[in-house]
Design a protein around this motif. Structure first.
Motif, PDB file in Angstrom:
ATOM      1  N   ILE A   1       6.654   6.484   8.425  1.00 23.46           N
ATOM      2  CA  ILE A   1       6.130   6.469   7.054  1.00 23.46           C
ATOM      3  C   ILE A   1       7.043   5.656   6.148  1.00 23.46           C
ATOM      4  N   LEU A   2       8.326   5.846   6.248  1.00 25.71           N
ATOM      5  CA  LEU A   2       9.271   5.086   5.423  1.00 25.71           C
ATOM      6  C   LEU A   2       9.215   3.598   5.736  1.00 25.71           C
TER       7      LEU A   2
ATOM      8  N   THR B   1       7.498  -1.854   4.227  1.00 26.38           N
ATOM      9  CA  THR B   1       6.773  -3.069   4.600  1.00 26.38           C
ATOM     10  C   THR B   1       5.660  -3.357   3.598  1.00 26.38           C
ATOM     11  N   THR B   2       4.934  -2.337   3.217  1.00 26.68           N
ATOM     12  CA  THR B   2       3.851  -2.508   2.255  1.00 26.68           C
ATOM     13  C   THR B   2       4.378  -2.985   0.912  1.00 26.68           C
ATOM     14  N   THR B   3       5.460  -2.422   0.455  1.00 28.75           N
ATOM     15  CA  THR B   3       6.052  -2.824  -0.821  1.00 28.75           C
ATOM     16  C   THR B   3       6.523  -4.269  -0.773  1.00 28.75           C
ATOM     17  N   THR B   4       7.179  -4.641   0.319  1.00 25.49           N
ATOM     18  CA  THR B   4       7.651  -6.019   0.479  1.00 25.49           C
ATOM     19  C   THR B   4       6.483  -6.982   0.504  1.00 25.49           C
ATOM     20  N   TYR B   5       5.443  -6.657   1.241  1.00 29.55           N
ATOM     21  CA  TYR B   5       4.270  -7.508   1.332  1.00 29.55           C
ATOM     22  C   TYR B   5       3.587  -7.649  -0.025  1.00 29.55           C
ATOM     23  N   ALA B   6       3.424  -6.560  -0.733  1.00 31.30           N
ATOM     24  CA  ALA B   6       2.750  -6.596  -2.030  1.00 31.30           C
ATOM     25  C   ALA B   6       3.528  -7.430  -3.036  1.00 31.30           C
ATOM     26  N   SER B   7       4.851  -7.303  -3.050  1.00 33.49           N
ATOM     27  CA  SER B   7       5.631  -8.075  -4.017  1.00 33.49           C
ATOM     28  C   SER B   7       5.611  -9.562  -3.680  1.00 33.49           C
TER      29      SER B   7
END
Length: 127
Positions: A15-16, A21-27
């Motif tokens: 989960i972490l 990964t999601t945060t990095t991709y979104a930014s």
């Protein structure tokens, strides 16, 4: 009990990792999405819009809008979905025309402001 604890630990790590990964991709996607000469409304650069309609970019804020409108109308009608055209291409053509019109309107507003500044501000007085 030990198995349950190890299973929970692995799930928590996944989960972490997924959240990071999601945060990095979104930014990175947000940074890449907005180019300096792209407007948020149309999502096209001026050069892309001119390539789509096959017209020259506006020079000093002036463009032959009759040619832009003529090319827009032709491409818009050709890509009519009811006649076997593509709605995606039709929307690109529409956004290209809007982008060119927006650029010309911005340049005209800027020219009008500069002209008003050169003449001086003269408020309208009503008697």
């Amino acid at each position: 009990m030990a198995r349950l604890l190890s299973r929970l630990t692995r799930t928590y790590r996944r989960i972490l990792t997924s959240a990071q990964t999601t945060t990095t991709y979104a930014s990175s996607a947000a940074r890449a999405r907005v180019a300096p000469d792209t407007t948020s409304r149309t999502g096209l650069t001026l050069s892309e819009a001119c390539q789509i309609l096959n017209v020259r970019p506006p020079q000093h804020g002036k463009a032959d809008m009759s040619i832009v409108w003529q090319r827009f109308t032709r491409l818009f009608d050709v890509n009519e979905p009811e006649n076997g055209g593509s709605l995606y291409l039709q929307s690109k053509v529409l956004r290209a025309r809007q982008r060119i019109e927006e650029e010309v309107a911005k340049a005209q507003e800027k020219a009008e402001r500069e002209e008003e500044l050169q003449r001086g501000w003269r408020p309208k007085l009503f008697r």
